[in-house]
Motif scaffolding. Structure first.
Motif, PDB file in Angstrom:
ATOM      1  N   GLN A   1       0.880  -1.185  -0.274  1.00  0.00           N
ATOM      2  CA  GLN A   1      -0.170   0.099   0.425  1.00  0.00           C
ATOM      3  C   GLN A   1       0.864   1.076   0.178  1.00  0.00           C
ATOM      4  O   GLN A   1       0.622   2.041  -0.567  1.00  0.00           O
ATOM      5  CB  GLN A   1      -0.986   0.041   1.509  1.00  0.00           C
ATOM      6  CG  GLN A   1      -1.385  -0.981   0.733  1.00  0.00           C
ATOM      7  CD  GLN A   1      -2.479  -1.331   2.504  1.00  0.00           C
ATOM      8  OE1 GLN A   1      -2.320  -1.370   3.275  1.00  0.00           O
ATOM      9  NE2 GLN A   1      -3.841  -0.928   2.134  1.00  0.00           N
TER      10      GLN A   1
ATOM     11  N   GLN B   1      -9.710  -6.892   6.254  1.00  0.00           N
ATOM     12  CA  GLN B   1      -9.602  -7.025   4.560  1.00  0.00           C
ATOM     13  C   GLN B   1     -11.319  -7.161   4.254  1.00  0.00           C
ATOM     14  O   GLN B   1     -11.342  -6.712   2.373  1.00  0.00           O
ATOM     15  CB  GLN B   1      -9.002  -8.089   4.570  1.00  0.00           C
ATOM     16  CG  GLN B   1      -7.411  -8.467   5.409  1.00  0.00           C
ATOM     17  CD  GLN B   1      -6.920  -7.477   4.222  1.00  0.00           C
ATOM     18  OE1 GLN B   1      -6.770  -7.772   3.288  1.00  0.00           O
ATOM     19  NE2 GLN B   1      -6.105  -6.689   5.144  1.00  0.00           N
TER      20      GLN B   1
ATOM     21  N   GLN C   1     -12.177  -3.286   3.324  1.00  0.00           N
ATOM     22  CA  GLN C   1     -11.750  -2.831   1.700  1.00  0.00           C
ATOM     23  C   GLN C   1     -11.949  -3.428   0.361  1.00  0.00           C
ATOM     24  O   GLN C   1     -12.282  -2.717  -0.533  1.00  0.00           O
ATOM     25  CB  GLN C   1     -10.666  -3.670   2.030  1.00  0.00           C
ATOM     26  CG  GLN C   1      -9.779  -2.897   3.376  1.00  0.00           C
ATOM     27  CD  GLN C   1      -7.671  -2.508   3.112  1.00  0.00           C
ATOM     28  OE1 GLN C   1      -7.776  -2.783   2.279  1.00  0.00           O
ATOM     29  NE2 GLN C   1      -7.484  -2.566   4.019  1.00  0.00           N
TER      30      GLN C   1
ATOM     31  N   GLU D   1     -15.138  -2.383  -0.728  1.00  0.00           N
ATOM     32  CA  GLU D   1     -15.205  -0.446  -0.510  1.00  0.00           C
ATOM     33  C   GLU D   1     -14.303  -0.328  -2.507  1.00  0.00           C
ATOM     34  O   GLU D   1     -14.474   0.219  -2.426  1.00  0.00           O
ATOM     35  CB  GLU D   1     -14.570   0.257   0.224  1.00  0.00           C
ATOM     36  CG  GLU D   1     -14.772   0.532   1.785  1.00  0.00           C
ATOM     37  CD  GLU D   1     -13.353   0.725   2.442  1.00  0.00           C
ATOM     38  OE1 GLU D   1     -12.652   0.673   2.130  1.00  0.00           O
ATOM     39  OE2 GLU D   1     -14.239   1.047   3.985  1.00  0.00           O
TER      40      GLU D   1
END
Length: 380
Positions: free
Chosen positions: A201, A231, A234, A237
């Motif tokens: 990231q 996780q 994410q 999203e």
């Protein structure tokens, strides 16, 4: 005579092997006389025939014709045309064709990139585009090596390769990170796996589905239920639907972290999203319920597993048998034994010490004898 496109392809390839590129083009042009339209195979064979003779103009023209006629452009047709351009000192045109591959939804492989790079370098030309191509070849080679480390669970070697890439100012791709994370997860080095995900990231590399799967496997083994749930958030999203492997790993993390309630909630989320749970899902929940001494919940999960026609496991049966015997539920024990026999299972993983422990916990004498009989002789 050209009665079929397959015969035409054979004739074009034969002409190409003999360096008779004009004859290859003649066969391609004459296909219309027999009401046969060129396809990907005939056009690619013709481009390959011209490329062997370094006829870069014809190669470029045929690629344009393929695009105009809606013929699928494949990797071989692109690389053949690029090779002809590069070998004819037209390396800039070759790089231009390489850049257009993405618009044709064609993904270059390591061999294709390396061949083009060598051909361009033979012209002794240097440019930022060539440098970028060289870097891409190196990155692809590193990714291939890291995937090999993943398959053999060599997590240290995978880490070393990533560090070498950093030293050479090469940016690892998502596939390389995912393979390294998976190698760490398979070697039970979940801490290193999570460090790699954070590093990914920081490098602004967008995770792919395979990355989330690898991280989920690591968190599942380490019982990091909060990280596993993060996780999944994410993923949603990023508008990426979790697959069965990711959900099962997250449920495993919740169960190993003694948060069976979150595991049950994940099962419900799977059912709402029409993601069919499998035997791994239910067996993980059985483990969580029996660990929490919730034998009724464990039984419900087992019956649901069987009602869906999924494969049961001896381990799940053994856990529930122990839980029911401890809870002084001899009728349920007998029902479980009957279900085991119906599923073709026998307590081969049990030893007599565990069976005696069941007996002391309230299991009836004939039930212990039945278990021992199944263990020695298998189900009838």
């Amino acid at each position: 005579m050209i009665p079929t496109s397959r015969v035409a392809t054979t004739l074009i390839r034969d002409a190409g092997r003999q360096m008779r590129w004009q004859d290859a083009l003649d066969v391609l042009r004459r296909m219309g006389d027999f009401s046969i339209l060129p396809n990907m195979y005939t056009s690619t064979a013709a481009i390959s025939a011209c490329a062997k003779a370094n006829q870069w103009v014809q190669c470029s023209q045929m690629l344009e014709e393929m695009q105009l006629n809606g013929i699928t452009i494949c990797l071989r047709s692109c690389t053949s045309a690029m090779s002809a351009c590069a070998n004819s000192q037209h390396w800039q045109l070759a790089l231009g064709l390489y850049a257009q591959m993405h618009s044709h939804a064609v993904e270059a492989d390591v061999i294709a990139c390396k061949s083009l790079l060598l051909a361009c370098r033979r012209t002794r030309q240097h440019s930022p585009a060539l440098d970028a191509l060289a870097a891409q070849v190196d990155v692809a080679r590193y990714n291939s090596s890291i995937r090999s480390c993943e398959e053999n669970q060599h997590w240290k070697q995978a880490m070393n390769l990533l560090n070498l890439m950093a030293q050479q100012a090469l940016q690892p791709q998502a596939a390389g990170f995912a393979a390294a994370i998976s190698a760490c997860a398979r070697s039970d080095r979940w801490d290193v796996a999570l460090q790699l995900f954070a590093r990914m990231q920081c490098c602004s590399v967008r995770p792919e589905r395979s990355t989330y799967v690898a991280v989920s496997l690591a968190t599942g083994k380490a019982a990091l239920w909060s990280v596993a749930l993060g996780q999944l958030s994410q993923l949603r999203e990023a508008n990426v639907l979790p697959d069965i492997t990711t959900c099962n790993a997250s449920i495993r993390a919740c169960v190993n972290g003694l948060r069976w309630d979150y595991g049950l909630r994940l099962l419900q989320d799977m059912q709402v999203s029409c993601l069919m749970p499998d035997e791994v899902t239910y067996n993980a929940l059985v483990k969580g319920f029996t660990t929490a001494k919730l034998w009724s919940h464990a039984l419900s999960s087992l019956w649901e597993l069987r009602s869906l026609g999924l494969r049961t496991s001896m381990l799940s049966y053994s856990r529930i048998l122990m839980a029911c015997s401890t809870a002084k539920q001899p009728k349920l024990v007998q029902k479980l034994l009957d279900a085991m026999q119906a599923d073709g299972l026998g307590p081969s993983v049990w030893d007599e010490g565990i069976l005696m422990e069941c007996e002391q916990s309230g299991l009836l004498q004939h039930e212990v004898a039945l278990l021992l009989s199944l263990d020695r002789h298998g189900p009838e």
